[in-house]
Design an enzyme around this catalytic site. Structure first.
Site, PDB file in Angstrom:
ATOM      1  N   SER A  82      40.520  -6.919  18.301  1.00  0.00           N
ATOM      2  CA  SER A  82      40.849  -6.133  19.496  1.00  0.00           C
ATOM      3  C   SER A  82      41.708  -4.916  19.130  1.00  0.00           C
ATOM      4  O   SER A  82      41.302  -3.778  19.358  1.00  0.00           O
ATOM      5  CB  SER A  82      41.604  -6.983  20.523  1.00  0.00           C
ATOM      6  OG  SER A  82      41.002  -8.237  20.678  1.00  0.00           O
ATOM      7  N   LYS A 136      37.994 -11.016  22.769  1.00  0.00           N
ATOM      8  CA  LYS A 136      36.929 -10.267  23.444  1.00  0.00           C
ATOM      9  C   LYS A 136      37.351  -9.872  24.853  1.00  0.00           C
ATOM     10  O   LYS A 136      36.981  -8.799  25.344  1.00  0.00           O
ATOM     11  CB  LYS A 136      35.631 -11.079  23.467  1.00  0.00           C
ATOM     12  CG  LYS A 136      34.989 -11.263  22.078  1.00  0.00           C
ATOM     13  CD  LYS A 136      34.759  -9.937  21.357  1.00  0.00           C
ATOM     14  CE  LYS A 136      33.862 -10.081  20.139  1.00  0.00           C
ATOM     15  NZ  LYS A 136      33.812  -8.837  19.326  1.00  0.00           N
TER      16      LYS A 136
HETATM   17  P1  NAI Z   1      28.619  -8.914  10.878  1.00  0.00           P
HETATM   18  O1  NAI Z   1      29.064  -9.936   9.906  1.00  0.00           O
HETATM   19  O2  NAI Z   1      27.406  -8.109  10.553  1.00  0.00           O
HETATM   20  O3  NAI Z   1      29.765  -7.872  11.206  1.00  0.00           O
HETATM   21  C1  NAI Z   1      31.123  -8.134  11.187  1.00  0.00           C
HETATM   22  C2  NAI Z   1      31.736  -7.188  10.174  1.00  0.00           C
HETATM   23  O4  NAI Z   1      33.137  -7.140  10.327  1.00  0.00           O
HETATM   24  C3  NAI Z   1      31.461  -7.584   8.736  1.00  0.00           C
HETATM   25  O5  NAI Z   1      30.812  -6.515   8.082  1.00  0.00           O
HETATM   26  C4  NAI Z   1      32.857  -7.789   8.160  1.00  0.00           C
HETATM   27  O6  NAI Z   1      32.933  -7.399   6.815  1.00  0.00           O
HETATM   28  C5  NAI Z   1      33.668  -6.889   9.055  1.00  0.00           C
HETATM   29  N1  NAI Z   1      35.107  -7.133   9.084  1.00  0.00           N
HETATM   30  C6  NAI Z   1      35.753  -8.315   9.275  1.00  0.00           C
HETATM   31  N2  NAI Z   1      37.084  -8.121   9.230  1.00  0.00           N
HETATM   32  C7  NAI Z   1      37.283  -6.791   9.011  1.00  0.00           C
HETATM   33  C8  NAI Z   1      38.434  -5.975   8.864  1.00  0.00           C
HETATM   34  N3  NAI Z   1      39.675  -6.485   8.920  1.00  0.00           N
HETATM   35  N4  NAI Z   1      38.272  -4.648   8.644  1.00  0.00           N
HETATM   36  C9  NAI Z   1      37.037  -4.119   8.575  1.00  0.00           C
HETATM   37  N5  NAI Z   1      35.910  -4.832   8.717  1.00  0.00           N
HETATM   38  C10 NAI Z   1      36.034  -6.161   8.935  1.00  0.00           C
HETATM   39  O7  NAI Z   1      28.435  -9.707  12.246  1.00  0.00           O
HETATM   40  P2  NAI Z   1      28.018  -9.261  13.716  1.00  0.00           P
HETATM   41  O8  NAI Z   1      27.776 -10.541  14.427  1.00  0.00           O
HETATM   42  O9  NAI Z   1      26.962  -8.249  13.719  1.00  0.00           O
HETATM   43  O10 NAI Z   1      29.360  -8.645  14.316  1.00  0.00           O
HETATM   44  C11 NAI Z   1      29.498  -7.334  14.788  1.00  0.00           C
HETATM   45  C12 NAI Z   1      30.137  -7.343  16.165  1.00  0.00           C
HETATM   46  O11 NAI Z   1      29.217  -7.916  17.096  1.00  0.00           O
HETATM   47  C13 NAI Z   1      31.414  -8.176  16.252  1.00  0.00           C
HETATM   48  O12 NAI Z   1      32.344  -7.535  17.102  1.00  0.00           O
HETATM   49  C14 NAI Z   1      30.915  -9.450  16.911  1.00  0.00           C
HETATM   50  O13 NAI Z   1      31.945 -10.150  17.587  1.00  0.00           O
HETATM   51  C15 NAI Z   1      29.913  -8.850  17.879  1.00  0.00           C
HETATM   52  N6  NAI Z   1      28.977  -9.807  18.488  1.00  0.00           N
HETATM   53  C16 NAI Z   1      28.168 -10.614  17.699  1.00  0.00           C
HETATM   54  C17 NAI Z   1      27.309 -11.513  18.288  1.00  0.00           C
HETATM   55  C18 NAI Z   1      26.425 -12.382  17.442  1.00  0.00           C
HETATM   56  O14 NAI Z   1      25.823 -13.338  17.945  1.00  0.00           O
HETATM   57  N7  NAI Z   1      26.256 -12.093  16.158  1.00  0.00           N
HETATM   58  C19 NAI Z   1      27.213 -11.663  19.769  1.00  0.00           C
HETATM   59  C20 NAI Z   1      28.065 -10.737  20.489  1.00  0.00           C
HETATM   60  C21 NAI Z   1      28.913  -9.870  19.866  1.00  0.00           C
END
Ligand code: NAI
Length: 286
Positions: free
Chosen positions: A147, A190
């Site tokens: 957040s 969230k």
């Molecule tokens: P993802 O694993 O592709 O993306 C998350 C990214 O955040 C990763 O690349 C990770 O390296 C990065 N990350 C984590 N901590 C970090 C930090 N301190 N600084 C910089 N980068 C950091 O996974 P996804 O699921 O595509 O996530 C992207 C967004 O989508 C997130 O906000 C997630 O909550 C949201 N989301 C995902 C859903 C799902 O079912 N996959 C559903 C609804 C929302």
């Protein structure tokens, strides 16, 4: 002239950040990404070795180009915030200027400005724990990474976002409905992100005419989602219960992001837009 996008939270080709990059690239945008420092080496080398080439293909047959990859750790705003154990951690040693403020400064000195800022990152170290078992530290870490990281990104990038620009983050319906299993304060994070979307839309709108929206996405089998453990169950639940009984593709979220970033969405700000096959509209499972 083409727009320039900075997408924070791309470290492989499975997540929403990658899909958003592709949709924006297909619409003609130049792509810059911010990659979490510990994931940077593997992402860069996989990209270089062609591991993502198949998923780089755009609708016109060309390959998406990422103009530059910036190291980023969005839980740190500036070098004074970085504790000693991170500074000396060998996964961070090869990179520099990866705090939010430094990343924004680097983008400014390389390119001057951007048009689109995307936050596609989240982290909750205690996500597997129910809220009642979540520690204060775990809860605050979830809020910090998922957040405040957005508040900080927008704060530091706002001065270099061009007029007409916009910003997008990714959220999940666990903010407003009970989703058992989305623990560790991630549901709280969230909820904060969505509330902040409204306040930031006001502040960035009044200051610079910049639009701020969130996409509430349905379940996707990303790396982050697999770590939560219940993603297959959520995908099955959605296909069984949503108005549209198909698997959600990351591209559908990417295309919504491209729409929201375009002039077609010029009056949309402060919104949480559902891209979930309509699951949010259901009152009961069927
Ligand atoms: P993802 O694993 O592709 O993306 C998350 C990214 O955040 C990763 O690349 C990770 O390296 C990065 N990350 C984590 N901590 C970090 C930090 N301190 N600084 C910089 N980068 C950091 O996974 P996804 O699921 O595509 O996530 C992207 C967004 O989508 C997130 O906000 C997630 O909550 C949201 N989301 C995902 C859903 C799902 O079912 N996959 C559903 C609804 C929302």
């Amino acid at each position: 002239k083409g727009k320039r996008a900075f997408i924070a939270g791309v470290a492989d080709d499975n997540g929403y950040g990658w899909a958003i990059a592709k949709s924006l690239a297909a619409a003609g945008a130049e792509i810059l990404v911010g990659t979490w420092v510990p994931a940077l080496n593997i992402f860069e080398s996989s990209l270089r070795r062609g591991k993502f080439d198949e998923s780089r293909v755009l609708p016109d047959g060309s390959l998406m180009e990422i103009t530059k990859i910036y190291p980023l750790d969005a839980v740190f705003d500036n070098p004074e915030d970085v504790p000693e154990d991170i500074k000396t951690n060998k996964r961070y040693a090869g990179s520099s200027k990866w705090t939010v403020q430094e990343a924004a400064e680097s983008v400014k000195s390389d390119f001057g400005s951007i048009d689109i800022l995307v936050h596609s990152l989240a982290n909750g170290p205690e996500v597997l724990k129910p809220l009642l078992e979540t520690s204060r530290k775990g809860y605050l870490a979830a809020l910090s990474a998922s957040s405040y990281s957005y508040v900080s990104l927008l704060k530091h990038f706002l001065p270099i976002i061009n007029p007409g620009g916009s910003s997008i983050s990714l959220t999940y319906i666990a903010s407003e409905r009970i989703i058992p299993g989305y623990g560790g304060g991630m549901s709280s994070a969230k909820a904060a992100l969505e509330s902040d979307t409204r306040v930031l839309a006001f502040e960035a709108g009044r200051r610079k005419g910049i639009r701020v929206n969130a996409i509430s996405a349905g379940p996707l089998r990303s790396r982050a989602a697999k770590a939560i453990g219940f993603i297959d169950m959520m995908i099955d639940y959605s296909s069984a219960n949503a108005p549209l009984q198909k698997e959600l593709s990351a591209e559908e979220v990417g295309n919504t992001a491209a729409f929201l970033a375009s002039p077609l969405a010029s009056a949309i700000t402060g919104g949480v837009i559902y891209v979930d096959n309509g699951l949010n509209a259901m009152g009961v499972g069927v």
